[in-house]
Write an enzyme that holds these catalytic residues in place. Sequence first.
Site, short mmCIF file in Angstrom:
data_model
loop_
_atom_site.label_atom_id
_atom_site.label_comp_id
_atom_site.label_asym_id
_atom_site.label_seq_id
_atom_site.Cartn_x
_atom_site.Cartn_y
_atom_site.Cartn_z
N ASP A 1 -8.04 -5.41 0.03
CA ASP A 1 -8.51 -6.12 -1.16
C ASP A 1 -8.16 -7.59 -1.16
OD1 ASP A 1 -9.66 -3.88 -2.36
OD2 ASP A 1 -7.67 -3.17 -2.89
N HIS B 1 0.85 -1.18 0.00
CA HIS B 1 0.00 0.00 0.00
C HIS B 1 0.88 1.23 0.00
CE1 HIS B 1 -3.14 2.85 1.09
NE2 HIS B 1 -3.98 1.94 0.65
#
Length: 428
Positions: free
Chosen positions: A363, A305
Amino acid sequence: MSKPVSLNVADQKLDLTVKYGTIGPSVVDIAKLYAQTGMFTYDPGFTSTASCESKITYIDGDEGVLLYRGYPIDQLAEHGDFLETCYLLLYGELPTPAQRTDFNYRVTRHTMVHEQMMRFFQGFRRDAHPMSVMVASVGALSAFYHDSTDIADENQRMIASMRMIAKFPTLAAMAYKYSIGQPFVYPQNDLDYTSNFLRMCFAVPCEEYKVNPVLSRALDRIFILHADHEQNASTSTVRLAGSSGANPFACIAAGVACLWGPAHGGANEAALKMLQEIGTVDKIPHYIARAKDKNDPFRLMGFGHRVYKNYDPRAKIMQKTTHEVLNELGIKDDPLLDVAMELERIALSDSYFIEKKLYPNIDFYSGITLKAMGFPTSMFTALFALARTVGWIAQWKEMIEDPGQKIGRPRQLYTGAPQRDYIPTHMR
Ligand code: CMC
């Protein structure tokens, strides 16, 4: 709070200001840099750039903290619901019981879409990706609801906001129904927001549909987790589109388009496809080796991320939700889940991933959960967009209501040809 600082740039001493937030990194205000030095700052990907001041969402990527209006995400996901979160993001405070009833009523009253939208949908190919349908249909709302496109009118801004929060689930469900050739299901306003969405997706006219409260609660929690995430790519897109004065439906359509990419919202679909491609636990080492190979573009989808260099706090809640859903549905031996668990275990103990601080993100788990609920992979990003709509709107409103707001206009470092004269075609 702010404090003057001086900065030396190319032998010039500049008097600048450091601005302090309530928490998190402070910023150097360089708005006058160009006027004083004739130089721009250079920060591709905006890794060191705060594009705005905001009071909505705070992330501490090193500590794995996510706050909406100061409230930790795990508390909201545990105790709150999605519409309450929408209210919080839009208005800055949790609603009183009366405000909550009024807000729920206002959202519920706007759930139907203009009947002509049905014909608009008929123009799409059946195999169109739901995100392409969402980009088009959210943008098309501005053609159906002109009475709420004047951004200078506070009342119109609020009506447009309500309309998008209320109608997005209806449009997303229509995109799904259209793709499988089933009739559209009208909203049923005595159901809560998320149950209504599940019903619009999975009910058929010839059978009674009973919403499973465990699945509805799990999906509601997924919506809470995705509701806002500070100045990410799609939110920055919405703000940039909105800074030109474009109408709110057009701005949110721009956000939907940006979210679609696999490095952003499209990662949930990509993560599930990757788990399916890996297929069995014994193939994991091969894919881990590929992810580490600099000459191979393959990346472990659902890992890493830009901001979180620690466990994504949303992923922790999502992991728990995944298990709740699989238990409820009696899915005990899901090969995809086995692959996911083993992949997570290996990646968390592998020096490549540890050194680069690549943890599973939200996700990684949301895809498995949504698949178990019955959603096809192509719908995953549309569900993300549904939940993020309120965040985009809150950020767009904050920007429009800032008296100092101006059009966003980044500059560049030009490395192209210097000025040269035109050469007629026959002389080239
Ligand atoms: N698998 C393997 N290596 C990776 C991965 C990954 N998923 N992510 C980053 N790296 C490596 C990358 O190769 C680079 O290595 P090196 O320094 O040797 O060149 C290093 O880690 C830093 O990567 P980066 O691309 O500079 O980091 P970034 O902050 O620009 O990218 C990211 C962040 C999310 C785009 C990236 O981690 C990624 O592509 N992840 C997979 C896609 C994904 O899951 N995206 C969902 C993000 S969460 C949902 C949302 O908020 O939108």
